[in-house]
Design a protein around this motif. Structure first.
Motif, PDB file in Angstrom:
ATOM      1  N   LEU A   1      77.770   0.227  10.440  1.00 53.00           N
ATOM      2  CA  LEU A   1      77.448   0.244  11.867  1.00 53.00           C
ATOM      3  C   LEU A   1      78.059   1.470  12.533  1.00 53.00           C
ATOM      4  N   ALA A   2      79.316   1.744  12.251  1.00 56.82           N
ATOM      5  CA  ALA A   2      79.968   2.926  12.826  1.00 56.82           C
ATOM      6  C   ALA A   2      79.257   4.203  12.385  1.00 56.82           C
ATOM      7  N   ALA A   3      78.840   4.268  11.120  1.00 56.88           N
ATOM      8  CA  ALA A   3      78.126   5.450  10.617  1.00 56.88           C
ATOM      9  C   ALA A   3      76.780   5.591  11.324  1.00 56.88           C
ATOM     10  N   ALA A   4      76.087   4.471  11.536  1.00 60.59           N
ATOM     11  CA  ALA A   4      74.788   4.510  12.210  1.00 60.59           C
ATOM     12  C   ALA A   4      74.944   4.938  13.663  1.00 60.59           C
ATOM     13  N   GLU A   5      75.960   4.427  14.327  1.00 60.97           N
ATOM     14  CA  GLU A   5      76.195   4.821  15.721  1.00 60.97           C
ATOM     15  C   GLU A   5      76.532   6.309  15.823  1.00 60.97           C
ATOM     16  N   ALA A   6      77.308   6.825  14.874  1.00 58.29           N
ATOM     17  CA  ALA A   6      77.626   8.257  14.855  1.00 58.29           C
ATOM     18  C   ALA A   6      76.371   9.083  14.578  1.00 58.29           C
ATOM     19  N   LEU A   7      75.521   8.602  13.692  1.00 55.66           N
ATOM     20  CA  LEU A   7      74.264   9.292  13.393  1.00 55.66           C
ATOM     21  C   LEU A   7      73.396   9.383  14.648  1.00 55.66           C
ATOM     22  N   VAL A   8      73.257   8.277  15.355  1.00 58.48           N
ATOM     23  CA  VAL A   8      72.449   8.244  16.568  1.00 58.48           C
ATOM     24  C   VAL A   8      73.039   9.164  17.640  1.00 58.48           C
ATOM     25  N   ALA A   9      74.348   9.214  17.724  1.00 58.18           N
ATOM     26  CA  ALA A   9      74.997  10.085  18.710  1.00 58.18           C
ATOM     27  C   ALA A   9      74.817  11.560  18.369  1.00 58.18           C
ATOM     28  N   ALA A  10      74.708  11.870  17.077  1.00 59.15           N
ATOM     29  CA  ALA A  10      74.651  13.274  16.639  1.00 59.15           C
ATOM     30  C   ALA A  10      73.239  13.823  16.485  1.00 59.15           C
TER      31      ALA A  10
END
Length: 189
Positions: free
Chosen positions: A139-148
């Motif tokens: 989830l944290a990786a997905a949220e970082a992906l979406v932010a980037a």
């Protein structure tokens, strides 16, 4: 618009459910490749499946997935369920010309394969209380992906099921799976 999709199975193998999802995409006019990274083996037990995957080695599974793309055009959409995200995400990030990425039930940190390539669309789909997705850092990786990544999408569905999209699994959620399919078809079109 018809797309070419390379769809990687989860740790339980190339189950009837994964094949059913591939057939749903084919019925919508897409060409879907479903390589079997386990040589025909499927599992009912997650513990046996994960043990088998670790016996093969995650790097080897990823390499087998990358090899499956060798004879395909470069503008393929790479898709993977859980374990299958390893080769799907690697190909989307590193193989030039990727047409997109569909990451189901898992997401690796961007730094695993380097920056996300410009112009490559991506969707991540998971349940909001899936302990594997939430507690293992996906989830944290997905949220970082979406932010980037401009335009990247994270779709969270209510529930705890990990392989909820696979109709051959006990944690299958028909309503969430139907919504996932609609979103995937919109992405591919």
């Amino acid at each position: 618009m018809s797309r070419e999709v390379l769809l990687f199975h989860h740790a339980l193998g190339l189950t009837p459910g994964v094949l059913s999802i591939a057939d749903d995409l084919r019925a919508a006019g897409h060409t879907v490749h479903t390589p079997d990274l386990f040589g025909g083996r499927t599992f009912d037990s997650v513990i046996e499946a994960v043990t088998h995957a670790h016996d093969i080695g995650l790097d080897e599974i990823t390499a087998l997935g990358v090899a499956a793309a060798a004879d395909l055009p470069h503008d393929v959409v790479y898709a993977g369920f859980s374990l299958g995200v390893l080769p799907a995400q690697k190909l989307a990030q590193l193989r030039p010309g990727a047409g997109g990425a569909l990451l189901f039930h898992s997401c690796l940190p961007l730094e695993t394969f380097g920056p996300w390539p410009a112009g490559v669309p991506v969707q991540v789909h998971a349940m909001d209380e899936d302990p594997f997705f939430v507690d293992d850092g996906d989830l944290a990786a997905a949220e970082a992906l979406v932010a980037a990544v401009p335009g990247a999408e994270l779709h969270l569905y209510p529930g705890k099921g990990h392989l909820f999209a696979d109709p051959s699994r006990g944690d299958h959620d028909p309503d969430a799976a139907a919504l996932l399919l609609r979103r995937v078809l919109a992405f591919l079109n």
